[in-house]
Design an enzyme around this catalytic site. Structure first.
Site, PDB file in Angstrom:
ATOM      1  N   CYS A  45    -100.127  12.637  36.620  1.00 50.44           N
ATOM      2  CA  CYS A  45    -100.721  11.473  37.391  1.00 50.44           C
ATOM      3  C   CYS A  45    -100.687  11.265  38.917  1.00 50.44           C
ATOM      4  O   CYS A  45    -100.971  10.526  39.542  1.00 50.44           O
ATOM      5  CB  CYS A  45    -100.439  10.168  36.702  1.00 50.44           C
ATOM      6  SG  CYS A  45     -98.654   9.671  37.315  1.00 50.44           S
ATOM      7  N   ARG A 103     -76.510  19.179  41.048  1.00 49.72           N
ATOM      8  CA  ARG A 103     -76.058  18.936  39.655  1.00 49.72           C
ATOM      9  C   ARG A 103     -76.550  20.009  38.508  1.00 49.72           C
ATOM     10  O   ARG A 103     -75.832  20.555  37.950  1.00 49.72           O
ATOM     11  CB  ARG A 103     -75.989  17.729  39.064  1.00 49.72           C
ATOM     12  CG  ARG A 103     -75.048  16.629  39.751  1.00 49.72           C
ATOM     13  CD  ARG A 103     -75.084  15.183  38.978  1.00 49.72           C
ATOM     14  NE  ARG A 103     -74.302  15.678  37.742  1.00 49.72           N
ATOM     15  CZ  ARG A 103     -74.365  14.732  36.784  1.00 49.72           C
ATOM     16  NH1 ARG A 103     -75.112  13.689  36.773  1.00 49.72           N
ATOM     17  NH2 ARG A 103     -73.513  14.798  35.494  1.00 49.72           N
ATOM     18  N   GLY A 160     -62.754  12.823  25.095  1.00 49.35           N
ATOM     19  CA  GLY A 160     -63.038  13.133  26.386  1.00 49.35           C
ATOM     20  C   GLY A 160     -63.897  12.016  27.157  1.00 49.35           C
ATOM     21  O   GLY A 160     -64.753  12.389  28.050  1.00 49.35           O
ATOM     22  N   HIS A 167     -77.011   9.075  28.067  1.00 51.76           N
ATOM     23  CA  HIS A 167     -77.536   8.568  29.449  1.00 51.76           C
ATOM     24  C   HIS A 167     -78.389   9.631  30.199  1.00 51.76           C
ATOM     25  O   HIS A 167     -78.544  10.005  30.990  1.00 51.76           O
ATOM     26  CB  HIS A 167     -76.013   8.799  30.203  1.00 51.76           C
ATOM     27  CG  HIS A 167     -75.129   7.703  29.532  1.00 51.76           C
ATOM     28  ND1 HIS A 167     -73.727   7.546  30.208  1.00 51.76           N
ATOM     29  CD2 HIS A 167     -75.334   6.417  29.121  1.00 51.76           C
ATOM     30  CE1 HIS A 167     -73.131   6.433  29.687  1.00 51.76           C
ATOM     31  NE2 HIS A 167     -73.964   5.811  29.098  1.00 51.76           N
ATOM     32  N   SER A 226     -63.323   7.949  29.004  1.00 49.43           N
ATOM     33  CA  SER A 226     -62.406   6.962  29.538  1.00 49.43           C
ATOM     34  C   SER A 226     -62.779   5.493  28.702  1.00 49.43           C
ATOM     35  O   SER A 226     -61.923   4.699  28.855  1.00 49.43           O
ATOM     36  CB  SER A 226     -62.413   6.820  30.999  1.00 49.43           C
ATOM     37  OG  SER A 226     -63.525   6.578  31.497  1.00 49.43           O
ATOM     38  N   CYS A 235     -95.850  13.973  40.121  1.00 47.99           N
ATOM     39  CA  CYS A 235     -96.083  14.160  38.600  1.00 47.99           C
ATOM     40  C   CYS A 235     -97.398  14.887  38.637  1.00 47.99           C
ATOM     41  O   CYS A 235     -98.503  14.827  39.073  1.00 47.99           O
ATOM     42  CB  CYS A 235     -96.351  12.886  37.931  1.00 47.99           C
ATOM     43  SG  CYS A 235     -96.784  12.860  36.223  1.00 47.99           S
ATOM     44  N   ASP A 265     -75.357  16.911  30.574  1.00 48.03           N
ATOM     45  CA  ASP A 265     -75.263  18.433  31.165  1.00 48.03           C
ATOM     46  C   ASP A 265     -75.985  19.468  29.888  1.00 48.03           C
ATOM     47  O   ASP A 265     -76.271  20.402  30.151  1.00 48.03           O
ATOM     48  CB  ASP A 265     -73.757  19.163  31.228  1.00 48.03           C
ATOM     49  CG  ASP A 265     -72.761  18.707  30.209  1.00 48.03           C
ATOM     50  OD1 ASP A 265     -73.197  18.665  29.015  1.00 48.03           O
ATOM     51  OD2 ASP A 265     -71.605  18.510  30.452  1.00 48.03           O
TER      52      ASP A 265
HETATM   53  N1  APR Z   1     -59.852  17.149  27.566  1.00 44.66           N
HETATM   54  C1  APR Z   1     -60.159  15.888  26.937  1.00 44.66           C
HETATM   55  N2  APR Z   1     -60.278  14.870  27.721  1.00 44.66           N
HETATM   56  C2  APR Z   1     -60.276  15.013  28.991  1.00 44.66           C
HETATM   57  C3  APR Z   1     -60.059  16.372  29.851  1.00 44.66           C
HETATM   58  C4  APR Z   1     -60.212  17.529  28.821  1.00 44.66           C
HETATM   59  N3  APR Z   1     -59.983  18.785  29.235  1.00 44.66           N
HETATM   60  N4  APR Z   1     -60.128  16.094  31.187  1.00 44.66           N
HETATM   61  C5  APR Z   1     -60.252  14.778  31.060  1.00 44.66           C
HETATM   62  N5  APR Z   1     -60.332  14.062  29.903  1.00 44.66           N
HETATM   63  C6  APR Z   1     -60.619  12.610  29.916  1.00 44.66           C
HETATM   64  C7  APR Z   1     -59.957  11.761  30.857  1.00 44.66           C
HETATM   65  O1  APR Z   1     -58.607  11.575  30.373  1.00 44.66           O
HETATM   66  C8  APR Z   1     -60.788  10.667  30.633  1.00 44.66           C
HETATM   67  O2  APR Z   1     -60.501   9.690  29.873  1.00 44.66           O
HETATM   68  O3  APR Z   1     -61.873  12.638  29.784  1.00 44.66           O
HETATM   69  C9  APR Z   1     -62.110  11.109  30.016  1.00 44.66           C
HETATM   70  C10 APR Z   1     -63.336  11.219  31.209  1.00 44.66           C
HETATM   71  O4  APR Z   1     -63.684   9.804  31.824  1.00 44.66           O
HETATM   72  P1  APR Z   1     -64.736   9.750  32.940  1.00 44.66           P
HETATM   73  O5  APR Z   1     -64.653  10.358  33.907  1.00 44.66           O
HETATM   74  O6  APR Z   1     -64.699   8.104  33.090  1.00 44.66           O
HETATM   75  O7  APR Z   1     -66.052  10.115  32.007  1.00 44.66           O
HETATM   76  P2  APR Z   1     -66.999   9.317  30.991  1.00 44.66           P
HETATM   77  O8  APR Z   1     -65.962   8.518  30.170  1.00 44.66           O
HETATM   78  O9  APR Z   1     -67.675  10.257  30.271  1.00 44.66           O
HETATM   79  O10 APR Z   1     -67.775   8.211  31.754  1.00 44.66           O
HETATM   80  C11 APR Z   1     -68.879   7.575  31.265  1.00 44.66           C
HETATM   81  O11 APR Z   1     -69.588   6.747  33.556  1.00 44.66           O
HETATM   82  O12 APR Z   1     -70.233   7.728  35.472  1.00 44.66           O
HETATM   83  C12 APR Z   1     -70.780   7.143  34.311  1.00 44.66           C
HETATM   84  O13 APR Z   1     -72.753   7.564  33.284  1.00 44.66           O
HETATM   85  C13 APR Z   1     -71.684   8.150  33.651  1.00 44.66           C
HETATM   86  O14 APR Z   1     -71.565   9.096  31.161  1.00 44.66           O
HETATM   87  C14 APR Z   1     -70.677   8.706  32.428  1.00 44.66           C
HETATM   88  C15 APR Z   1     -69.880   7.474  32.169  1.00 44.66           C
END
Ligand code: APR
Length: 249
Positions: A155, A74, A192, A124, A194, A152, A109
């Site tokens: 330590c 990553r 961005g 996170h 979910s 580390c 990131d």
């Molecule tokens: N522009 C805007 N939104 C976007 C785009 C884009 N180009 N591409 C995807 N998305 C949206 C999707 O519609 C979705 O709602 O981004 C969201 C990504 O969702 P996830 O993949 O579930 O990511 P996230 O919500 O950041 O996940 C939360 O889950 O896996 C763990 O710790 C990890 O921080 C992460 C957490």
């Protein structure tokens, strides 16, 4: 741009124009336009791995070398990408609102910081950092492949990525600062994500319950949509700059 989208962008810009305190929650989607894969792909895998294998304490206990190498990869992948106009737009908002602006991200990131965001609450953790399982020392190791798991330097303890995995607690000071900002803001932007992973997703109802206007920038409707006063559905690399330009920034 459709008329419907244009109206929503105008509404969002008006809301931001009237605000002095703005808080933002970003997720993987804000980095999608930089070429970083989001988490919840349709095959349920994350870059070919089951989430429970590479992003849980039990996965790490079972196979630390696999998890270490996953994060090596990553780092190497993130080293190749650059921020997109969505990150830039959020940095411009921070410059505009100054201390009235808070950006909390679920991303590890570091692209917000590269785009110029100065104060980022990393809910996170951070891909660049390792943490010692012995003395808890956190070190910034950049985005290099770190090879086999080193010990580390302080330590001699074993290291892990400084990432908050599933079933782990978020850093309380970072989460507390994000909750305070969500509770105090006039406008809350959801970008961005979910909005299914808590406690980060819980910032949205906190903002709403305290009277904030909520604006969603996602590709499609999400669990955040029921809280949103305005939804701008599309790539945030396009939609965020569009709204920010309307503010004259
Ligand atoms: N522009 C805007 N939104 C976007 C785009 C884009 N180009 N591409 C995807 N998305 C949206 C999707 O519609 C979705 O709602 O981004 C969201 C990504 O969702 P996830 O993949 O579930 O990511 P996230 O919500 O950041 O996940 C939360 O889950 O896996 C763990 O710790 C990890 O921080 C992460 C957490």
């Amino acid at each position: 741009m459709s008329d419907e989208f244009d109206d929503a962008a105008g509404e969002a810009a008006d809301m931001l124009r009237g605000a002095t305190r703005v808080a933002v929650l970003t997720g993987a989607g804000v980095s999608a336009d930089s070429g970083v894969p989001t988490f919840r792909a349709s095959d349920g895998l994350w870059e070919g791995h089951r989430i429970e294998d590479v992003a849980t304490p039990s996965g790490f206990a079972r196979d630390p070398d696999l998890v270490w190498e996953f994060y090596n990869q990553r780092r190497v992948n993130i080293a190749k990408v650059t921020p997109n106009p969505g990150h830039d737009a959020l940095a411009a908002l921070e410059r505009h609102y100054g201390d009235g602006f808070t950006l909390a991200t679920q991303n590890v990131d570091g692209l917000h910081q590269i785009a110029g965001s100065q104060r980022v609450l990393e809910l996170h953790g951070c891909l660049r950092q390792t943490r010692c399982l012995g003395c808890e020392a956190v070190e910034d190791r950049g985005l290099n492949h770190l090879g086999a798991r080193p010990l580390c330097p302080a330590c001699g303890g074993r290291l892990r990525p400084n990432i908050v995995w599933f079933h782990e607690s978020l850093p309380p000071d970072v989460l507390g600062a994000a909750e305070d900002a969500a509770a105090a803001c006039d406008v809350f932007l959801v970008v961005g994500t979910s909005a299914v992973v808590f406690p980060a997703a819980g910032l949205i109802p906190v903002a709403r319950a305290n009277g904030a206007t909520v604006i969603e920038f996602n590709l499609t409707r999400t669990d955040a949509s029921s809280y949103a006063d305005v939804g701008l559905y599309g790539r945030s690399g396009d939609t965020l700059p569009l709204v920010v330009r309307r503010l004259g920034l």
